[in-house]
Design a protein around this motif. Structure first.
Motif, PDB file in Angstrom:
ATOM      1  N   ILE A   1       9.672   1.815 -11.825  1.00  0.00           N
ATOM      2  CA  ILE A   1      10.647   2.891 -11.936  1.00  0.00           C
ATOM      3  C   ILE A   1       9.983   4.197 -11.493  1.00  0.00           C
ATOM      4  O   ILE A   1       9.199   4.793 -12.241  1.00  0.00           O
ATOM      5  CB  ILE A   1      11.180   3.009 -13.365  1.00  0.00           C
ATOM      6  N   PRO A   2      10.288   4.631 -10.266  1.00  0.00           N
ATOM      7  CA  PRO A   2       9.736   5.890  -9.777  1.00  0.00           C
ATOM      8  C   PRO A   2      10.500   7.060 -10.394  1.00  0.00           C
ATOM      9  O   PRO A   2      11.550   6.873 -11.008  1.00  0.00           O
ATOM     10  CB  PRO A   2       9.960   5.807  -8.278  1.00  0.00           C
ATOM     11  N   PRO A   3       9.982   8.280 -10.208  1.00  0.00           N
ATOM     12  CA  PRO A   3      10.705   9.444 -10.716  1.00  0.00           C
ATOM     13  C   PRO A   3      12.058   9.554 -10.020  1.00  0.00           C
ATOM     14  O   PRO A   3      12.186   9.247  -8.841  1.00  0.00           O
ATOM     15  CB  PRO A   3       9.802  10.621 -10.358  1.00  0.00           C
ATOM     16  N   LEU A   4      13.023   9.952 -10.772  1.00  0.00           N
ATOM     17  CA  LEU A   4      14.361  10.118 -10.212  1.00  0.00           C
ATOM     18  C   LEU A   4      14.631  11.599 -10.013  1.00  0.00           C
ATOM     19  O   LEU A   4      14.278  12.419 -10.847  1.00  0.00           O
ATOM     20  CB  LEU A   4      15.413   9.532 -11.158  1.00  0.00           C
TER      21      LEU A   4
ATOM     22  N   PRO B   1       0.795  -1.238   0.000  1.00  0.00           N
ATOM     23  CA  PRO B   1       0.000   0.000   0.000  1.00  0.00           C
ATOM     24  C   PRO B   1       0.827   1.287   0.000  1.00  0.00           C
ATOM     25  O   PRO B   1       0.378   2.310  -0.524  1.00  0.00           O
ATOM     26  CB  PRO B   1      -0.831  -0.110   1.283  1.00  0.00           C
ATOM     27  N   ARG B   2       2.037   1.244   0.532  1.00  0.00           N
ATOM     28  CA  ARG B   2       2.865   2.458   0.563  1.00  0.00           C
ATOM     29  C   ARG B   2       3.257   2.925  -0.839  1.00  0.00           C
ATOM     30  O   ARG B   2       3.631   4.082  -1.033  1.00  0.00           O
ATOM     31  CB  ARG B   2       4.111   2.222   1.425  1.00  0.00           C
ATOM     32  N   LEU B   3       3.158   2.058  -1.832  1.00  0.00           N
ATOM     33  CA  LEU B   3       3.475   2.451  -3.212  1.00  0.00           C
ATOM     34  C   LEU B   3       2.494   3.489  -3.759  1.00  0.00           C
ATOM     35  O   LEU B   3       2.794   4.158  -4.744  1.00  0.00           O
ATOM     36  CB  LEU B   3       3.465   1.227  -4.139  1.00  0.00           C
ATOM     37  N   SER B   4       1.340   3.623  -3.137  1.00  0.00           N
ATOM     38  CA  SER B   4       0.311   4.524  -3.670  1.00  0.00           C
ATOM     39  C   SER B   4       0.801   5.959  -3.829  1.00  0.00           C
ATOM     40  O   SER B   4       0.304   6.690  -4.684  1.00  0.00           O
ATOM     41  CB  SER B   4      -0.941   4.485  -2.798  1.00  0.00           C
ATOM     42  N   VAL B   5       1.795   6.377  -3.045  1.00  0.00           N
ATOM     43  CA  VAL B   5       2.312   7.749  -3.172  1.00  0.00           C
ATOM     44  C   VAL B   5       3.002   7.975  -4.515  1.00  0.00           C
ATOM     45  O   VAL B   5       3.187   9.112  -4.935  1.00  0.00           O
ATOM     46  CB  VAL B   5       3.271   8.120  -2.013  1.00  0.00           C
ATOM     47  N   LEU B   6       3.362   6.898  -5.206  1.00  0.00           N
ATOM     48  CA  LEU B   6       4.063   7.021  -6.494  1.00  0.00           C
ATOM     49  C   LEU B   6       3.125   6.934  -7.693  1.00  0.00           C
ATOM     50  O   LEU B   6       3.563   7.122  -8.826  1.00  0.00           O
ATOM     51  CB  LEU B   6       5.112   5.906  -6.624  1.00  0.00           C
ATOM     52  N   ARG B   7       1.853   6.650  -7.465  1.00  0.00           N
ATOM     53  CA  ARG B   7       0.927   6.319  -8.554  1.00  0.00           C
ATOM     54  C   ARG B   7       0.964   7.292  -9.720  1.00  0.00           C
ATOM     55  O   ARG B   7       0.969   6.887 -10.881  1.00  0.00           O
ATOM     56  CB  ARG B   7      -0.501   6.230  -8.039  1.00  0.00           C
ATOM     57  N   ASP B   8       0.983   8.587  -9.459  1.00  0.00           N
ATOM     58  CA  ASP B   8       0.912   9.568 -10.548  1.00  0.00           C
ATOM     59  C   ASP B   8       2.257   9.844 -11.213  1.00  0.00           C
ATOM     60  O   ASP B   8       2.332  10.640 -12.147  1.00  0.00           O
ATOM     61  CB  ASP B   8       0.320  10.884 -10.025  1.00  0.00           C
ATOM     62  N   GLN B   9       3.307   9.196 -10.732  1.00  0.00           N
ATOM     63  CA  GLN B   9       4.645   9.500 -11.246  1.00  0.00           C
ATOM     64  C   GLN B   9       5.395   8.272 -11.746  1.00  0.00           C
ATOM     65  O   GLN B   9       6.397   8.407 -12.436  1.00  0.00           O
ATOM     66  CB  GLN B   9       5.479  10.155 -10.142  1.00  0.00           C
ATOM     67  N   VAL B  10       4.933   7.097 -11.388  1.00  0.00           N
ATOM     68  CA  VAL B  10       5.689   5.880 -11.666  1.00  0.00           C
ATOM     69  C   VAL B  10       5.558   5.453 -13.129  1.00  0.00           C
ATOM     70  O   VAL B  10       4.579   5.761 -13.803  1.00  0.00           O
ATOM     71  CB  VAL B  10       5.221   4.737 -10.727  1.00  0.00           C
TER      72      VAL B  10
ATOM     73  N   TYR C   1       9.226   0.471 -21.693  1.00  0.00           N
ATOM     74  CA  TYR C   1       8.390   1.331 -20.861  1.00  0.00           C
ATOM     75  C   TYR C   1       6.918   1.187 -21.234  1.00  0.00           C
ATOM     76  O   TYR C   1       6.574   1.120 -22.412  1.00  0.00           O
ATOM     77  CB  TYR C   1       8.808   2.794 -21.001  1.00  0.00           C
ATOM     78  N   VAL C   2       6.087   1.161 -20.191  1.00  0.00           N
ATOM     79  CA  VAL C   2       4.649   1.018 -20.369  1.00  0.00           C
ATOM     80  C   VAL C   2       3.966   2.047 -19.474  1.00  0.00           C
ATOM     81  O   VAL C   2       4.134   2.009 -18.253  1.00  0.00           O
ATOM     82  CB  VAL C   2       4.187  -0.401 -19.955  1.00  0.00           C
ATOM     83  N   PRO C   3       3.198   2.984 -20.051  1.00  0.00           N
ATOM     84  CA  PRO C   3       2.477   3.940 -19.210  1.00  0.00           C
ATOM     85  C   PRO C   3       1.336   3.240 -18.480  1.00  0.00           C
ATOM     86  O   PRO C   3       0.792   2.242 -18.965  1.00  0.00           O
ATOM     87  CB  PRO C   3       1.950   4.963 -20.217  1.00  0.00           C
ATOM     88  N   LEU C   4       0.973   3.763 -17.306  1.00  0.00           N
ATOM     89  CA  LEU C   4      -0.166   3.208 -16.589  1.00  0.00           C
ATOM     90  C   LEU C   4      -1.434   3.577 -17.338  1.00  0.00           C
ATOM     91  O   LEU C   4      -1.651   4.732 -17.664  1.00  0.00           O
ATOM     92  CB  LEU C   4      -0.244   3.758 -15.164  1.00  0.00           C
ATOM     93  N   GLY C   5      -2.251   2.592 -17.612  1.00  0.00           N
ATOM     94  CA  GLY C   5      -3.495   2.846 -18.328  1.00  0.00           C
ATOM     95  C   GLY C   5      -4.162   1.542 -18.691  1.00  0.00           C
ATOM     96  O   GLY C   5      -3.902   0.498 -18.101  1.00  0.00           O
ATOM     97  N   GLU C   6      -5.012   1.616 -19.679  1.00  0.00           N
ATOM     98  CA  GLU C   6      -5.807   0.449 -20.077  1.00  0.00           C
ATOM     99  C   GLU C   6      -5.094  -0.432 -21.093  1.00  0.00           C
ATOM    100  O   GLU C   6      -5.667  -1.407 -21.575  1.00  0.00           O
ATOM    101  CB  GLU C   6      -7.161   0.914 -20.635  1.00  0.00           C
TER     102      GLU C   6
END
Length: 86
Positions: A80-83, A44-53, A61-66
């Protein structure tokens, strides 16, 4: 049908999960967003990265989506989180 994939965690995602890697079982046909949601459920702590991962599946690379992914046993998924740098 389910498949076992290897998930690699980098930078902040490794800090949040406490892991560098793990094997998980997911449906072989899954959207990138559903895959991310599965990882968030496990960690659950990964949720802070949702909009940036960004995910990389088999080094692409695969964007989050459908977008539907077809995963096979042994495929590699990298989180891969934002660096940040300076």
């Amino acid at each position: 049908m389910n498949t076992e994939v290897s998930v690699l965690y980098f930078a902040k995602s490794a800090e949040l999960t406490g892991l560098k890697a793990e094997n998980i079982t997911v449906p072989s046909n899954i959207s990138s967003l559903q895959l991310w949601q599965h990882l968030e459920t496990r960690h659950p702590r990964l949720s802070v990265l949702r909009d940036q991962v960004v995910l990389a599946v088999c080094q692409e690379y695969v964007p989050l989506g459908e977008q539907l992914l077809t995963l096979r046993d042994g495929d590699e998924v990298a989180v891969i989180p934002p660096l940040s740098g300076g």
